[in-house]
Design a protein around this motif. Structure first.
Motif, mmCIF file in Angstrom:
data_model
loop_
_atom_site.group_PDB
_atom_site.id
_atom_site.type_symbol
_atom_site.label_atom_id
_atom_site.label_comp_id
_atom_site.label_asym_id
_atom_site.label_seq_id
_atom_site.Cartn_x
_atom_site.Cartn_y
_atom_site.Cartn_z
ATOM 1 N N ARG A 181 1.011 -0.685 0.201
ATOM 2 C CA ARG A 181 -0.076 -0.088 0.341
ATOM 3 C C ARG A 181 0.700 1.383 -0.328
ATOM 4 O O ARG A 181 0.646 2.147 -0.341
ATOM 5 N N SER A 186 -2.364 8.247 11.129
ATOM 6 C CA SER A 186 -3.824 8.095 10.404
ATOM 7 C C SER A 186 -3.188 7.817 8.806
ATOM 8 O O SER A 186 -2.980 8.368 8.207
ATOM 9 N N ILE A 187 -4.618 7.171 8.223
ATOM 10 C CA ILE A 187 -5.290 6.575 6.563
ATOM 11 C C ILE A 187 -6.090 7.535 6.795
ATOM 12 O O ILE A 187 -7.229 7.463 6.597
ATOM 13 N N VAL A 188 -5.956 7.751 5.277
ATOM 14 C CA VAL A 188 -6.950 8.855 4.669
ATOM 15 C C VAL A 188 -7.367 8.673 3.345
ATOM 16 O O VAL A 188 -6.009 8.738 2.488
ATOM 17 N N PRO A 189 -8.182 8.081 2.659
ATOM 18 C CA PRO A 189 -9.237 7.550 3.074
ATOM 19 C C PRO A 189 -8.515 6.470 3.214
ATOM 20 O O PRO A 189 -8.423 5.827 3.313
ATOM 21 N N SER A 190 -10.017 5.466 4.246
ATOM 22 C CA SER A 190 -9.640 4.130 4.965
ATOM 23 C C SER A 190 -10.638 3.280 4.495
ATOM 24 O O SER A 190 -11.800 3.751 4.390
ATOM 25 N N TRP A 191 -10.381 2.326 3.333
ATOM 26 C CA TRP A 191 -11.557 1.050 3.301
ATOM 27 C C TRP A 191 -10.656 0.435 3.419
ATOM 28 O O TRP A 191 -9.316 -0.516 3.726
ATOM 29 N N HIS A 192 -11.251 -0.802 4.761
ATOM 30 C CA HIS A 192 -10.464 -2.015 5.472
ATOM 31 C C HIS A 192 -9.773 -3.022 4.097
ATOM 32 O O HIS A 192 -11.148 -3.811 3.932
ATOM 33 N N ASP A 236 -5.541 -1.324 6.263
ATOM 34 C CA ASP A 236 -6.433 0.019 5.924
ATOM 35 C C ASP A 236 -6.089 1.123 4.618
ATOM 36 O O ASP A 236 -4.541 1.273 4.834
ATOM 37 N N GLY A 267 -5.455 2.747 1.935
ATOM 38 C CA GLY A 267 -5.978 4.794 2.363
ATOM 39 C C GLY A 267 -4.154 5.169 1.968
ATOM 40 O O GLY A 267 -3.326 4.863 1.999
ATOM 41 N N PRO A 315 -1.481 7.068 3.858
ATOM 42 C CA PRO A 315 -1.098 7.090 5.294
ATOM 43 C C PRO A 315 -0.239 8.441 5.083
ATOM 44 O O PRO A 315 0.106 9.133 4.427
ATOM 45 N N VAL A 355 3.546 2.390 8.962
ATOM 46 C CA VAL A 355 2.943 3.658 7.837
ATOM 47 C C VAL A 355 3.786 4.386 6.802
ATOM 48 O O VAL A 355 3.055 5.205 5.458
#
Length: 331
Positions: A98, A179-185, A190, A192, A194, A283
């Motif tokens: 990712r 945090s991860i944006v946007p976040s899809w599991h 997650d 998205g 980082p 991340v």
């Protein structure tokens, strides 16, 4: 009798004329053959070294990747694709893929766009052109390790640029943000962008934009001024000249920059290792860092070799089509 004699004399003359030409061709062929063998002998040491230290080691790595060598003691028992299956079910490796995807996309796009814009800016025959060119090219003189250390201090949440941002009530975490944006599991992660990866992208773009600038500037200077003057006479604006005439002629340079930047981004190691490390919750981790720690700290040589082969395949996906198209273009 006389007619037959004349024919024989003509054939003899023709043979006498043709024979030197045949001999000359044979000498040329012999000379070419000798030159080829001589060139081959000069290249032979390089070919041998390349075969051993590149393709030989790649083959050895592939062999280790399908073994059960998971400790200091070698174990070459065939394990099939078990190491690869374990990797793709590993949380850290999924996070690495990712991170590599998002880092590569943002890194390549920004390097290409900024390189183009800066090259066009410098191409306007500025008085301080040499000063601007040196400023933008300076980061290329640094290694990724130095860049990582410098940007680690600059973007440190407690020092560097954050001391100024705090006065405006801004408290960015930069490479410590998880945090991860946007976040899809997806799978175990997650999926998205980082947020911590943005700091790494900034550092990488800062260093490599100079390379893109140099490539595009060379391409711009190679385009004859007559082409631009003809377009101006036809009523084209400067924007139209660049959009419809200049930039299309820079497509080969764009392809080269994209391939080189993709090669760098897919095997990035030293910048990550010096600047952030794997990061909290991985991340900012990359396959290169994972491979290094798995192989040389965890002594899991089979798993490390599997990571290395996957990295090789990712790079090959970009490089091989480019090489094939280049060969077709030359022929």
């Amino acid at each position: 009798m006389q007619g037959g004699k004349v024919v024989l004399e003509r054939e003899a003359l023709e043979t006498a004329e043709v024979t030197p030409a045949i001999k000359t061709k044979k000498r040329k062929r012999a000379g070419l053959s000798k030159d080829r063998w001589l060139a081959f002998l000069f290249l032979l040491p390089s070919i041998i070294l390349l075969a051993i230290f590149v393709y030989g080691f790649i083959s050895w790595t592939a062999y280790v990747s399908v073994s059960r060598w998971h400790s200091l003691l070698p174990d070459f028992t065939f394990a099939g694709l078990a190491n690869y299956q374990a990797l793709f079910h590993n949380f850290r490796f999924q996070a690495d893929l990712r991170n590599t995807l998002f880092f590569s996309v943002f890194f390549i796009v920004l390097v290409v766009l900024l390189g183009q814009m800066l090259a066009i800016f410098i191409d306007q025959r500025l008085k301080a052109e040499s000063l601007f060119r040196n400023i933008f090219l300076f980061p290329m003189a640094l290694s990724f390790v130095v860049t990582g250390v410098v940007w680690r201090w600059i973007l440190n949440p407690e020092t560097g640029v954050n001391l100024l941002l705090k006065d405006f009530g801004i408290h960015p975490k930069w490479y410590t943000d998880t945090s991860i944006v946007p976040s899809w599991h997806i799978g175990q992660i997650d999926f998205g962008l980082p947020v911590a990866l943005i700091a790494v992208v900034i550092a990488a773009v800062w260093q490599m934009t100079g390379f893109s600038l140099a490539m595009y500037l060379a391409g711009l200077r190679a385009i004859p001024e007559d082409v631009r003057e003809a377009a101006r006479i036809d009523g084209a604006s400067e924007f139209q000249i660049y959009r419809k005439i200049i930039l299309p002629q820079l497509k080969p340079i764009t392809y080269s920059v994209v391939i080189i930047m993709a090669h760098i981004s897919l095997k990035i190691f030293d910048l990550i290792y010096a600047m952030t490390g794997p990061g909290a919750n991985y991340v900012t981790d990359m396959p290169g860092v994972f491979m290094f720690e798995t192989t040389f700290r965890g002594n899991d040589y089979a798993q490390g070799a599997a990571i290395a082969i996957i990295m090789l395949i990712m790079v090959a996906v970009f490089i091989i089509p480019y090489l094939i198209s280049s060969r077709k273009g030359e022929s």
